[in-house]
Design a protein around this motif. Structure first.
Motif, mmCIF file in Angstrom:
data_model
loop_
_atom_site.group_PDB
_atom_site.id
_atom_site.type_symbol
_atom_site.label_atom_id
_atom_site.label_comp_id
_atom_site.label_asym_id
_atom_site.label_seq_id
_atom_site.Cartn_x
_atom_site.Cartn_y
_atom_site.Cartn_z
ATOM 1 N N PHE A 29 -0.491 -6.336 4.785
ATOM 2 C CA PHE A 29 -0.312 -5.063 4.089
ATOM 3 C C PHE A 29 1.024 -4.442 4.495
ATOM 4 N N HIS A 30 1.804 -4.062 3.514
ATOM 5 C CA HIS A 30 3.025 -3.294 3.733
ATOM 6 C C HIS A 30 2.716 -1.847 3.358
ATOM 7 N N VAL A 31 2.698 -0.988 4.342
ATOM 8 C CA VAL A 31 2.177 0.364 4.173
ATOM 9 C C VAL A 31 3.321 1.370 4.258
ATOM 10 N N ASP A 32 3.398 2.260 3.260
ATOM 11 C CA ASP A 32 4.353 3.367 3.308
ATOM 12 C C ASP A 32 3.763 4.565 2.576
ATOM 13 N N SER A 33 4.514 5.659 2.528
ATOM 14 C CA SER A 33 4.053 6.889 1.909
ATOM 15 C C SER A 33 5.152 7.470 1.036
ATOM 16 N N GLN A 34 4.726 8.229 0.025
ATOM 17 C CA GLN A 34 5.666 8.868 -0.896
ATOM 18 C C GLN A 34 5.813 10.364 -0.649
ATOM 19 N N ASP A 35 5.024 10.950 0.255
ATOM 20 C CA ASP A 35 5.132 12.391 0.460
ATOM 21 C C ASP A 35 5.053 12.773 1.939
ATOM 22 N N VAL A 36 3.844 12.785 2.515
ATOM 23 C CA VAL A 36 3.668 13.175 3.911
ATOM 24 C C VAL A 36 3.137 11.976 4.689
ATOM 25 N N ILE A 37 2.927 12.176 5.967
ATOM 26 C CA ILE A 37 2.399 11.098 6.806
ATOM 27 C C ILE A 37 0.891 10.956 6.568
ATOM 28 N N CYS A 78 -3.652 15.224 6.013
ATOM 29 C CA CYS A 78 -2.510 15.208 5.094
ATOM 30 C C CYS A 78 -2.564 16.303 4.052
ATOM 31 N N GLY A 79 -3.461 17.267 4.190
ATOM 32 C CA GLY A 79 -3.523 18.331 3.213
ATOM 33 C C GLY A 79 -4.943 18.727 2.881
ATOM 34 N N LEU A 80 -5.090 19.526 1.849
ATOM 35 C CA LEU A 80 -6.386 20.113 1.520
ATOM 36 C C LEU A 80 -7.439 19.073 1.163
ATOM 37 N N GLU A 81 -7.066 18.005 0.481
ATOM 38 C CA GLU A 81 -8.039 17.004 0.037
ATOM 39 C C GLU A 81 -8.005 15.745 0.904
ATOM 40 N N VAL A 101 0.854 -1.183 0.000
ATOM 41 C CA VAL A 101 0.000 0.000 0.000
ATOM 42 C C VAL A 101 0.891 1.235 0.000
ATOM 43 N N THR A 102 0.697 2.093 -0.979
ATOM 44 C CA THR A 102 1.464 3.331 -1.077
ATOM 45 C C THR A 102 0.500 4.509 -1.029
ATOM 46 N N ALA A 103 0.709 5.398 -0.080
ATOM 47 C CA ALA A 103 -0.140 6.571 0.077
ATOM 48 C C ALA A 103 0.508 7.767 -0.604
ATOM 49 N N ARG A 104 -0.303 8.508 -1.319
ATOM 50 C CA ARG A 104 0.136 9.742 -1.978
ATOM 51 C C ARG A 104 -0.976 10.782 -1.837
ATOM 52 N N GLN A 105 -0.588 12.041 -1.913
ATOM 53 C CA GLN A 105 -1.598 13.102 -1.914
ATOM 54 C C GLN A 105 -2.293 13.115 -3.288
ATOM 55 N N TRP A 106 -3.572 12.796 -3.315
ATOM 56 C CA TRP A 106 -4.407 12.314 -2.233
ATOM 57 C C TRP A 106 -5.127 11.079 -2.736
ATOM 58 N N TYR A 107 -4.410 9.982 -2.854
ATOM 59 C CA TYR A 107 -4.988 8.722 -3.315
ATOM 60 C C TYR A 107 -4.139 7.575 -2.796
ATOM 61 N N TRP A 108 -4.694 6.361 -2.970
ATOM 62 C CA TRP A 108 -4.051 5.133 -2.506
ATOM 63 C C TRP A 108 -3.721 4.258 -3.717
ATOM 64 N N GLU A 109 -2.533 3.702 -3.703
ATOM 65 C CA GLU A 109 -2.118 2.743 -4.726
ATOM 66 C C GLU A 109 -1.912 1.386 -4.067
ATOM 67 N N PHE A 110 -2.536 0.355 -4.633
ATOM 68 C CA PHE A 110 -2.434 -1.004 -4.100
ATOM 69 C C PHE A 110 -1.742 -1.888 -5.138
ATOM 70 N N GLU A 111 -0.692 -2.552 -4.700
ATOM 71 C CA GLU A 111 0.044 -3.490 -5.555
ATOM 72 C C GLU A 111 -0.049 -4.876 -4.926
ATOM 73 N N TYR A 112 -0.577 -5.813 -5.697
ATOM 74 C CA TYR A 112 -0.789 -7.181 -5.222
ATOM 75 C C TYR A 112 0.431 -8.009 -5.635
ATOM 76 N N LEU A 113 1.107 -8.582 -4.621
ATOM 77 C CA LEU A 113 2.380 -9.251 -4.843
ATOM 78 C C LEU A 113 2.220 -10.764 -4.786
ATOM 79 N N ASP A 114 3.107 -11.452 -5.513
ATOM 80 C CA ASP A 114 3.132 -12.908 -5.439
ATOM 81 C C ASP A 114 4.123 -13.346 -4.371
#
Length: 276
Positions: free
Chosen positions: A192-200, A240-243, A156-169
């Motif tokens: 779930f392995h959760v991290d972020s690309q910008d803010v918390i 995490c911001g305006l949105e 799981v990768t969090a970005r302003q302002w959406y979530w990206e999910f990558e399904y791994l084998d």
């Protein structure tokens, strides 16, 4: 005969007559029972019932922690109800003691007062906190999902302002990707392995379990299992911001076969730049 004397004697005779009641000539009027009292009482009762019903319906929904769809959320909801019940009992006990103290005409003896302080200020809080500690310790495995082995892995990768999910084998390769839509197999533990690309940010699916922060440069691990299908919604729980309020995602709980087909349909999907 004197008329005034006759009237006075007549009045005196009427008042002295046994069994005769005369309404007062002067003084406050007797209040009649207010018409519509029963109707007003029924209205108030109806409003009270409506408030209770509305409050009860607020305990359910796609984003309600009190409507669990997995073991972790079930343990959290059970703990919440236990604490709410304990708080209600403590509140009623305080009200009863306060009412008893106001009704007593004599003061407590010093020894009785000390016993009351020790019982209410030491024994009762220590007992309640010890019970909560024992319950939390026993329920920790269900809340964290540390017991069973995870069968699926999602990054799981969090970005302003959406979530990206990558399904791994099993080898860590990306099988499929999705944006703001999470699919989970019914009755299977997912890690779930959760991290972020910008803010918390904070990854939270209230109907499935607790939340965990998404921190730039750090991978946090969360395990969840969905035992019930239905409308489930996730949300960023850290401003995490305006949105921030729009940073939500839908969760689809699928049968294992349908989940495999869902991954095949999204195999090789490029999620880059697909966010808001």
């Amino acid at each position: 005969m004197d008329p005034s004397r006759s009237a006075g004697s007549g009045s005196q005779r009427l008042h002295d007559s046994p069994g005769r009641l005369r309404p007062p000539v002067h003084g406050p009027r007797l209040r009649r029972p207010r018409e519509g009292g029963n109707i007003e009482w029924h209205r108030r009762a109806t409003r009270g019932v409506a408030c209770v019903v509305v409050s009860a319906t607020a305990c359910a929904g796609p984003q309600s922690a009190l409507d669990p769809a997995g073991p972790a959320a079930g343990a959290i909801a059970q703990g919440w109800w236990l604490m709410a019940t304990g708080a209600l009992v403590a509140w009623l006990l305080v009200l009863a003691l306060a009412a008893l103290a106001m009704r007593r005409r004599r003061r407590l003896q010093p020894a009785a007062g000390r016993r009351l302080i020790v019982a209410g200020g030491v024994v009762l809080p220590a007992s309640l906190l010890s019970a909560l500690l024992v319950y939390g310790t026993l329920a920790s495995d269900r809340i964290t999902g540390a017991g069973p082995q995870a069968e699926h892995l999602v990054r799981v990768t969090a970005r302003q302002w959406y979530w990206e999910f990558e399904y791994l084998d099993e080898d860590g390769g990306v099988v499929a990707t999705s944006i703001d839509e999470l699919a989970m197999p019914l009755g299977r533990m997912v890690e779930f392995h959760v991290d972020s690309q910008d803010v918390i940010h904070s990854f939270w699916i209230p109907r499935l379990g607790g939340k965990i922060d998404a921190i730039p440069g750090r991978r946090n691990v969360l395990r969840l299992r969905a035992d019930r299908a239905g409308p489930i919604r996730g949300q960023c729980a850290e401003f995490c911001g305006l949105e921030h309020a729009l940073m939500a995602f839908e969760v689809s709980v699928l049968e294992p076969g349908a989940y495999a087909r869902w991954l095949e349909d999204r195999a090789g999907t490029d999620a880059g730049g697909a966010g808001r």
